[in-house]
Design a protein around this motif. Structure first.
Motif, short mmCIF file in Angstrom:
data_model
loop_
_atom_site.label_atom_id
_atom_site.label_comp_id
_atom_site.label_asym_id
_atom_site.label_seq_id
_atom_site.Cartn_x
_atom_site.Cartn_y
_atom_site.Cartn_z
N GLU A 139 28.01 -2.81 -3.76
CA GLU A 139 28.53 -3.78 -4.73
C GLU A 139 29.69 -4.58 -4.17
O GLU A 139 30.46 -5.20 -4.92
CB GLU A 139 28.95 -3.05 -6.01
N CYS A 140 29.86 -4.55 -2.83
CA CYS A 140 30.90 -5.32 -2.14
C CYS A 140 32.31 -4.94 -2.62
O CYS A 140 33.18 -5.78 -2.77
CB CYS A 140 30.67 -6.82 -2.32
N LEU A 141 32.53 -3.65 -2.83
CA LEU A 141 33.82 -3.18 -3.31
C LEU A 141 34.68 -2.56 -2.21
O LEU A 141 35.82 -2.17 -2.45
CB LEU A 141 33.62 -2.15 -4.43
N THR A 142 34.14 -2.45 -1.00
CA THR A 142 34.86 -1.82 0.10
C THR A 142 35.37 -2.88 1.07
O THR A 142 34.59 -3.64 1.64
CB THR A 142 33.94 -0.83 0.85
N ALA A 143 36.70 -2.92 1.23
CA ALA A 143 37.31 -3.88 2.15
C ALA A 143 37.05 -3.47 3.59
O ALA A 143 36.91 -2.28 3.89
CB ALA A 143 38.80 -3.97 1.88
N VAL A 144 37.01 -4.45 4.48
CA VAL A 144 36.80 -4.21 5.90
C VAL A 144 38.04 -4.64 6.66
O VAL A 144 38.52 -5.76 6.49
CB VAL A 144 35.58 -5.00 6.43
N CYS A 145 38.58 -3.76 7.48
CA CYS A 145 39.71 -4.08 8.36
C CYS A 145 39.20 -4.06 9.79
O CYS A 145 38.70 -3.03 10.25
CB CYS A 145 40.85 -3.08 8.17
N GLU A 146 39.31 -5.20 10.48
CA GLU A 146 38.83 -5.28 11.87
C GLU A 146 39.55 -4.26 12.75
O GLU A 146 38.93 -3.62 13.58
CB GLU A 146 39.02 -6.69 12.42
N LEU A 147 40.86 -4.13 12.57
CA LEU A 147 41.62 -3.07 13.24
C LEU A 147 41.67 -1.91 12.26
O LEU A 147 42.25 -2.05 11.18
CB LEU A 147 43.04 -3.52 13.57
N PRO A 148 41.08 -0.78 12.56
CA PRO A 148 41.08 0.34 11.62
C PRO A 148 42.51 0.77 11.28
O PRO A 148 43.39 0.78 12.14
CB PRO A 148 40.35 1.45 12.37
N CYS A 149 42.74 1.09 10.01
CA CYS A 149 44.04 1.57 9.57
C CYS A 149 44.26 2.97 10.15
O CYS A 149 43.39 3.82 10.06
CB CYS A 149 44.10 1.62 8.05
N GLN A 150 45.42 3.19 10.75
CA GLN A 150 45.72 4.45 11.41
C GLN A 150 46.70 5.28 10.58
O GLN A 150 47.26 4.80 9.60
CB GLN A 150 46.31 4.17 12.79
#
Length: 105
Positions: A31-42
């Motif tokens: 449902e397009c509810l998950t954000a995408v971060c190009e640099l993974p959050c650490q």
């Protein structure tokens, strides 16, 4: 979902299958509810919007890779991990506030 996807209840130009969505850039999931971060959050950070990490306590930076020292490292000290200071020469203490004791031979 408004602003994150193009969904249709029946097959159409933006639907890949019946009831499917085509997510806008930076979003994913059924449902397009998950954000995408190009640099993974650490270090326990969470991706809360496209390329936006919400960092855990004592971490900062675009991808939560920069440690924070509270209080800050003073007198030229360097924060190398959460609340871990490496003091410049001549300083000591948890936040490098104390002058190092110099002993003469």
């Amino acid at each position: 979902v408004e602003g994150r996807s193009h969904c249709e209840s029946s097959q159409g130009a933006n639907a890949t299958a019946l009831g499917s969505c085509v997510c806008d850039e930076g979003w994913t999931g059924e449902e397009c509810l998950t954000a995408v971060c190009e640099l993974p959050c650490q270090n326990g950070g969470n991706c809360t919007a496209p390329d936006v990490c919400s960092c855990a306590r004592h971490w900062s930076g675009t991808d939560c890779s920069v440690p924070l020292c509270i209080p800050e490292c003073n007198n030229g000290g360097l924060c190398t991990g959460p609340d871990e200071c490496i003091c410049a020469e001549g300083w000591q203490g948890d936040s490098c506030d104390d002058r190092a004791i110099v002993s003469f031979p």
